[in-house]
Design a protein around this motif. Structure first.
Motif, PDB file in Angstrom:
ATOM      1  N   GLN A 524       0.773  -1.279  -0.057  1.00  0.00           N
ATOM      2  CA  GLN A 524       0.142   0.137   0.130  1.00  0.00           C
ATOM      3  C   GLN A 524       0.926   1.193  -0.034  1.00  0.00           C
ATOM      4  O   GLN A 524       2.195   1.429   0.556  1.00  0.00           O
ATOM      5  N   GLU A 525       0.215   2.432  -0.665  1.00  0.00           N
ATOM      6  CA  GLU A 525       1.014   3.756  -0.709  1.00  0.00           C
ATOM      7  C   GLU A 525       0.363   4.658  -0.133  1.00  0.00           C
ATOM      8  O   GLU A 525      -0.855   4.638   0.032  1.00  0.00           O
ATOM      9  N   TRP A 526       1.114   5.563   0.908  1.00  0.00           N
ATOM     10  CA  TRP A 526       0.440   6.750   1.503  1.00  0.00           C
ATOM     11  C   TRP A 526       1.274   7.991   0.928  1.00  0.00           C
ATOM     12  O   TRP A 526       2.516   7.725   0.756  1.00  0.00           O
ATOM     13  N   THR A 527       0.583   9.137   0.569  1.00  0.00           N
ATOM     14  CA  THR A 527       1.297  10.248  -0.036  1.00  0.00           C
ATOM     15  C   THR A 527       1.128  11.466   1.031  1.00  0.00           C
ATOM     16  O   THR A 527       0.235  11.343   2.002  1.00  0.00           O
ATOM     17  N   ALA A 528       2.073  12.378   1.099  1.00  0.00           N
ATOM     18  CA  ALA A 528       1.995  13.467   1.701  1.00  0.00           C
ATOM     19  C   ALA A 528       2.272  13.391   3.098  1.00  0.00           C
ATOM     20  O   ALA A 528       1.216  13.968   3.993  1.00  0.00           O
ATOM     21  N   ILE A 529       3.320  12.552   3.574  1.00  0.00           N
ATOM     22  CA  ILE A 529       3.295  12.235   4.945  1.00  0.00           C
ATOM     23  C   ILE A 529       4.231  13.463   5.685  1.00  0.00           C
ATOM     24  O   ILE A 529       5.212  13.595   4.964  1.00  0.00           O
ATOM     25  N   ILE A 530       3.654  13.837   6.701  1.00  0.00           N
ATOM     26  CA  ILE A 530       4.313  14.781   7.599  1.00  0.00           C
ATOM     27  C   ILE A 530       5.535  14.414   8.014  1.00  0.00           C
ATOM     28  O   ILE A 530       5.607  13.326   8.717  1.00  0.00           O
ATOM     29  N   PRO A 531       6.675  15.202   7.902  1.00  0.00           N
ATOM     30  CA  PRO A 531       8.058  14.850   8.642  1.00  0.00           C
ATOM     31  C   PRO A 531       7.873  14.758  10.026  1.00  0.00           C
ATOM     32  O   PRO A 531       6.907  15.501  10.599  1.00  0.00           O
ATOM     33  N   ASN A 532       8.853  14.146  10.569  1.00  0.00           N
ATOM     34  CA  ASN A 532       8.786  14.061  12.488  1.00  0.00           C
ATOM     35  C   ASN A 532       7.347  13.504  12.823  1.00  0.00           C
ATOM     36  O   ASN A 532       6.856  13.992  13.529  1.00  0.00           O
ATOM     37  N   SER A 533       6.955  12.332  12.141  1.00  0.00           N
ATOM     38  CA  SER A 533       5.738  11.766  12.718  1.00  0.00           C
ATOM     39  C   SER A 533       5.991  10.316  12.623  1.00  0.00           C
ATOM     40  O   SER A 533       6.958   9.677  12.143  1.00  0.00           O
ATOM     41  N   GLN A 534       5.441   9.739  13.595  1.00  0.00           N
ATOM     42  CA  GLN A 534       5.241   8.366  13.797  1.00  0.00           C
ATOM     43  C   GLN A 534       3.945   7.645  13.059  1.00  0.00           C
ATOM     44  O   GLN A 534       3.024   8.368  13.549  1.00  0.00           O
ATOM     45  N   LEU A 535       4.427   6.768  12.323  1.00  0.00           N
ATOM     46  CA  LEU A 535       3.180   5.906  11.435  1.00  0.00           C
ATOM     47  C   LEU A 535       2.953   4.451  12.077  1.00  0.00           C
ATOM     48  O   LEU A 535       3.761   3.745  11.911  1.00  0.00           O
ATOM     49  N   ILE A 536       1.742   4.438  12.302  1.00  0.00           N
ATOM     50  CA  ILE A 536       1.391   2.940  12.722  1.00  0.00           C
ATOM     51  C   ILE A 536       0.504   2.374  11.720  1.00  0.00           C
ATOM     52  O   ILE A 536      -0.653   2.831  11.686  1.00  0.00           O
ATOM     53  N   VAL A 537       1.048   1.399  11.204  1.00  0.00           N
ATOM     54  CA  VAL A 537       0.292   0.812   9.823  1.00  0.00           C
ATOM     55  C   VAL A 537      -0.319  -0.446  10.138  1.00  0.00           C
ATOM     56  O   VAL A 537       0.147  -1.276  10.982  1.00  0.00           O
ATOM     57  N   ILE A 538      -1.654  -0.511  10.234  1.00  0.00           N
ATOM     58  CA  ILE A 538      -2.548  -1.596  10.611  1.00  0.00           C
ATOM     59  C   ILE A 538      -3.128  -2.405   9.189  1.00  0.00           C
ATOM     60  O   ILE A 538      -3.976  -1.758   8.574  1.00  0.00           O
ATOM     61  N   PRO A 539      -2.225  -3.239   8.768  1.00  0.00           N
ATOM     62  CA  PRO A 539      -2.694  -4.020   7.179  1.00  0.00           C
ATOM     63  C   PRO A 539      -3.841  -4.745   7.501  1.00  0.00           C
ATOM     64  O   PRO A 539      -3.890  -5.986   7.269  1.00  0.00           O
ATOM     65  N   TYR A 540      -5.135  -4.298   7.729  1.00  0.00           N
ATOM     66  CA  TYR A 540      -6.175  -5.043   8.063  1.00  0.00           C
ATOM     67  C   TYR A 540      -7.273  -4.694   6.935  1.00  0.00           C
ATOM     68  O   TYR A 540      -7.605  -3.606   6.705  1.00  0.00           O
ATOM     69  N   PRO A 541      -8.023  -5.505   6.218  1.00  0.00           N
ATOM     70  CA  PRO A 541      -7.450  -7.237   6.409  1.00  0.00           C
ATOM     71  C   PRO A 541      -6.137  -7.083   5.353  1.00  0.00           C
ATOM     72  O   PRO A 541      -5.984  -6.509   4.487  1.00  0.00           O
ATOM     73  N   ASN A 542      -5.439  -8.353   5.553  1.00  0.00           N
ATOM     74  CA  ASN A 542      -4.265  -8.373   4.847  1.00  0.00           C
ATOM     75  C   ASN A 542      -4.178  -8.702   3.555  1.00  0.00           C
ATOM     76  O   ASN A 542      -3.494  -8.012   2.742  1.00  0.00           O
ATOM     77  N   SER A 543      -5.458  -9.155   2.842  1.00  0.00           N
ATOM     78  CA  SER A 543      -5.683  -9.521   1.642  1.00  0.00           C
ATOM     79  C   SER A 543      -6.163  -8.212   0.826  1.00  0.00           C
ATOM     80  O   SER A 543      -6.193  -8.166  -0.560  1.00  0.00           O
ATOM     81  N   ASP A 544      -6.477  -7.187   1.394  1.00  0.00           N
ATOM     82  CA  ASP A 544      -7.085  -6.021   0.688  1.00  0.00           C
ATOM     83  C   ASP A 544      -6.224  -4.663   1.161  1.00  0.00           C
ATOM     84  O   ASP A 544      -6.499  -3.976   1.915  1.00  0.00           O
ATOM     85  N   PRO A 545      -5.068  -4.550   0.467  1.00  0.00           N
ATOM     86  CA  PRO A 545      -4.163  -3.373   0.657  1.00  0.00           C
ATOM     87  C   PRO A 545      -5.249  -1.930   0.737  1.00  0.00           C
ATOM     88  O   PRO A 545      -4.605  -1.022   1.370  1.00  0.00           O
ATOM     89  N   ARG A 546      -6.020  -1.904  -0.019  1.00  0.00           N
ATOM     90  CA  ARG A 546      -6.678  -0.506  -0.228  1.00  0.00           C
ATOM     91  C   ARG A 546      -7.276  -0.220   1.110  1.00  0.00           C
ATOM     92  O   ARG A 546      -8.013   0.943   1.394  1.00  0.00           O
ATOM     93  N   SER A 547      -7.732  -1.207   2.013  1.00  0.00           N
ATOM     94  CA  SER A 547      -8.507  -1.137   3.167  1.00  0.00           C
ATOM     95  C   SER A 547      -7.511  -0.789   4.289  1.00  0.00           C
ATOM     96  O   SER A 547      -7.863  -0.801   5.244  1.00  0.00           O
TER      97      SER A 547
END
Length: 605
Positions: A524-547
Motif C-alpha cells: 500500500q502507498e500513502w502520500t504527503a506524509i508529514i516529517p517528524n511523525s510516527q506512522l502506525i500501519v494496520i494492514p487489515y485485512p491483509n488481503s486488501d491493501p486498499r483497506s
C-alpha cells in the motif's frame, strides 16, 4: 527599516540553526533504571500495548525480567519476572529472547531459547510463554519437541502474519507453526542447505518487490558462503549464492540496510583477516552482485591498531561471548544509517570499547562504486568512558525519533553485565519518519478487546521517496525485524532519517509477506506524509491493501519552536510599530485640534 529588521531576525535564526548541528551523549542510566541496571538487554517490544517500547532483560541465574516503560522516573521498571522454575526441565541457561504474537491473538508472547549448563550452541531448546491481558501466563508453556542446531530465526514463513520458527533440526531445515498453540513442524525448503553455526539468517526483501525473502549464511571455515532464497509466489526458491571475501579467516553477523540510500537493501559483513582479528574490515555487497566493496579498513587510532573482538571457536552456552555484530541506526538523521560496534586494542586486549561508525561520503578509490563508507568516531568521550563494553545498540529512549544508545559492559567482580543508557543530544534541524507495521489480524474488533499496537511483526518492508532541499529525488528503505538470533537487538519499528529537508514525503510504501500461491504483491502507498511523525500501519485485512489504515502521530522538532518564536517576535515587532504610529498620529490630531480652537475666524466679524 522594516526590511532591515526582518533580515536581521532571519540571520539570527540562521546562525542559531547552523550552530545547533551538535552531537553529544548524556548518561541517563539513573533516570531510566535507578539501581536496576544489571543484566543483558536481549530484546525490545511494546509488551503492554501502550505505544511505549519495553525492555526484555536476562538476569543472573537465567531469570527473564520485563522492564515496562513508565512516564515517571525511573522510566523503566522491572514488572514481570520469569524465573528458572518455569523453564523446561534441564534448561538452565537462557541464550535469547524473541517477543512476538505466535498464536495470532494480537497479544505479545515471549519465545525463549535455552541450553543445559556446559552444552554447546548446537543443542538449543525452544519454548514459549503466552501473553494474557498484558501479562505473561507462566503456567501455560509450550515446548517445541525439537532440538535445534542453533538459535532459530523468527519469520513469517507462510505469509499469514503470524510469526513462525525456522531453524535446523537433524541437518535439515524445518519450520514450526503454533496455530491454536499447538506446535506443528515440517520440512522448510526444497533443497538441503548447510547452515553455518552461529548463523546470521535474515527475513528481508532483497529484490525490491516489497515481499520478504530468505537469506541464509552457509558453509564453515574457510568456505564461508551466503544464499538468497527469493519469494516468488509465496514460496522460497534458491536464487543467488555468493562467497565471502577472499582471505577471510572469521566472519561476523551479516546485516542488511540501505547503506547508500538507493532504496535497496545492502549486505554488510564485518570480517577478520586473521584468527586474532588484528586486521579487521567491513565489506558491502549490493543485491545480485558477487563483488565485495570495502567500506571500512582503517582501524588505526593514533599509535594503536584496533579490531573486532573474536568469539571463541567453541563457545559454551553458559559463557556470554557476543558475536562480531553491527548494530545499525541513523543517529544523525541524515538518511544514511550508521553503526555501533565493539572494538579491542590489538596490542592491549584489556582495552575494549564501543565505537560509533558514521556513514560518510566515500573518500578513497576502493568504495567509489558505493559512494559511501564508514568512519570511526575515535574521540567520542561518552562512549570511551564505558570500559570493557561488550554490546552496543541503538534505542529510541524517549520515543522522539532520535536514536539513543544502550551499552552493556562487564564490571570487575560481577558476573552480570551492567546496562548503560546514553541520550543522544543531537541538536540539528534534521527530520525523520518512524514507522511500525502491525500484524493486521484485527483492527477495532480484537479478541478480548485488546489493543493491537504491541505486537512485534517480522517481515514488513518500508520505503519512501521524497525530494531534498536541492530538488533531487531521495529515497530509502528498511525491513522490520529481519533478524532475531544471537542478540540482534533490532527495534520493533523503523526510523528513517530525512536529512534537513522539511518537505512532505511524496510517497511512503509498505509491503507485507504473502502466502503460498498468491502472486499479487501486498503493498500500500500513502502520500504527503508529514516529517517528524510516527506512522502506525494496520494492514487489515491483509488481503486488501486498499483497506489498510495508518495512524499518524506528530513529534514536533526544534525548528517548530524556532519558527514559533520567530513568528511571535515578528508579530510583537509589528504591533510595536503599529502602536508607535498610532500614538504619533493621535498626537498630531490633538495638536491640530488645539490650533483649530485658537484660530481667529474673520467670518464671524
Amino acid at each position: 527599516m522594516w526590511l532591515s529588521t526582518y533580515s536581521s531576525l532571519l540571520w539570527l535564526f540562521v546562525i542559531v540553526d547552523v550552530n545547533r548541528g551538535v552531537f553529544g551523549l548524556q548518561d541517563v542510566t539513573g533516570d531510566l533504571f535507578g539501581q536496576e541496571n544489571a543484566g543483558t538487554v536481549a530484546a525490545f517490544g511494546d509488551f503492554n500495548s501502550d505505544k511505549q517500547t519495553d525492555l526484555f532483560v536476562i538476569r543472573e541465574d537465567s531469570e527473564l525480567v520485563i522492564f515496562l516503560a513508565d512516564v515517571k522516573t525511573p522510566y523503566f521498571k522491572p514488572k514481570i519476572h520469569v524465573k528458572k522454575d518455569a523453564f523446561p526441565s534441564g534448561v538452565s541457561v537462557i541464550s535469547s529472547v524473541v517477543p512476538a504474537d505466535y498464536d495470532g491473538d494480537s497479544q505479545m508472547d515471549v519465545l525463549l531459547t535455552g541450553h543445559t549448563t556446559g552444552s554447546d550452541l548446537q543443542q538449543t531448546t525452544v519454548f514459549i510463554f503466552w501473553g494474557n491481558n498484558q501479562t505473561l501466563n507462566q503456567s501455560a508453556r509450550v515446548d517445541l519437541n525439537r532440538t535445534f542446531k542453533d538459535q532459530p530465526l523468527v519469520m513469517d514463513f507462510n505469509g499469514d502474519m503470524v510469526p513462525d520458527i525456522f531453524g535446523v533440526v537433524d541437518q535439515s531445515t524445518e519450520v514450526c507453526y503454533l496455530r491454536d498453540r499447538k506446535p506443528k513442524c515440517e520440512k522448510a525448503l526444497g533443497a538441503d542447505v548447510q547452515i553455518r553455526v552461529p548463523h546470521s539468517n535474515a527475513f528481508i526483501d532483497l529484490n525490491k518487490d516489497f515481499t520478504a525473502d530468505l537469506f541464509l549464511s552457509t558453509g564453515s571455515t574457510p568456505a564461508f558462503g551466503f544464499e538468497t532464497w527469493i519469494n516468488t509466489d509465496g514460496n522460497f526458491t534458491r536464487n543467488f549464492i555468493i562467497k565471502a571475501p577472499e582471505n577471510v579467516q572469521k566472519v561476523g553477523q551479516s546485516a542488511f540496510v540501505d547503506f547508500d540510500g538507493d532504496g535497496s537493501q545492502d549486505h554488510l559483513l564485518p570480517v577478520c583477516m586473521d584468527a586474532g582479528c588484528s586486521k579487521s574490515a567491513i565489506y558491502l555487497a549490493k543485491p545480485g552482485l558477487s563483488e565485495w566493496v570495502p567500506v571500512l579498513t582503517d582501524f588505526q587510532r593514533k599509535d594503536s591498531v584496533w579490531g573486532f573482538v573474536p568469539p571463541p571457536d567453541t563457545p559454551l552456552a553458559d559463557e556470554f561471548h557476543p558475536l562480531i555484530t553491527l548494530h545499525l541506526g541513523d543517529y544523525n538523521l541524515d538518511g544514511f544509517p550508521d553503526a555501533l560496534v565493539i572494538l579491542r586494542n590489538t596490542s592491549n586486549s584489556a582495552q575494549q570499547q564501543a565505537f560509533l561508525l558514521e556513514n560518510v561520503e566515500c573518500s578513497n578509490v576502493s568504495c567509489k562504486d558505493v559512494g559511501r563508507m564508514f568512519r570511526v568516531h575515535w574521540d567520542q568521550s561518552d562512549l570511551n568512558a564505558i570500559p570493557k563494553a561488550v554490546v552496543a545498540t541503538f534505542f529510541d529512549i524517549y520515543e522522539d525519533g532520535i536514536l539513543d544508545m544502550i551499552v552493556l559492559s562487564r564490571t570487575e567482580g560481577k558476573k552480570e553485565l551492567t546496562i548503560h543508557a546514553l541520550k543522544n543530544n543531537f541538536e540539528a534541524d534534521a527530520y525523520f519518519v518512524k514507522v511500525i507495521v502491525l500484524s493486521g489480524l484485527c483492527s477495532n474488533d480484537c479478541p478480548d478487546k485488546v489493543k493491537p499496537f504491541g505486537v512485534n511483526q517480522p517481515g514488513p518492508y518500508v520505503m519512501y521517496t521524497s525530494v531534498d532541499s536541492n530538488g533531487y529525488l531521495k529515497n530509502a528503505s528498511a525491513g522490520q525485524l529481519s533478524q532475531s538470533a544471537h542478540l540482534s537487538l533490532q527495534l520493533p519499528y523503523t526510523v528513517l532519517g530525512l536529512g534537513r529537508s522539511a518537505n512532505f514525503l511524496d510517497h511512503l510504501f509498505v509491503g507485507i509477506p504473502r502466502p503460498p500461491g498468491v502472486k499479487d504483491i501486498r503493498k500500500q502507498e500513502w502520500t504527503a506524509i508529514i516529517p517528524n511523525s510516527q506512522l502506525i500501519v494496520i494492514p487489515y485485512p491483509n488481503s486488501d491493501p486498499r483497506s489498510w489504515s495508518a495512524k499518524l502521530y506528530l513529534t514536533p522538532s526544534n525548528i517548530v519552536l524556532l519558527t514559533a518564536v520567530a513568528l511571535i517576535g515578528v508579530c510583537v515587532f509589528i504591533l510595536i510599530i503599529i502602536g508607535v504610529l498610532h500614538w504619533q498620529e493621535k498626537k498630531a490630531d490633538d495638536r491640530e485640534k488645539r490650533q483649530e480652537a485658537h484660530r481667529f475666524h474673520f467670518d464671524a466679524m
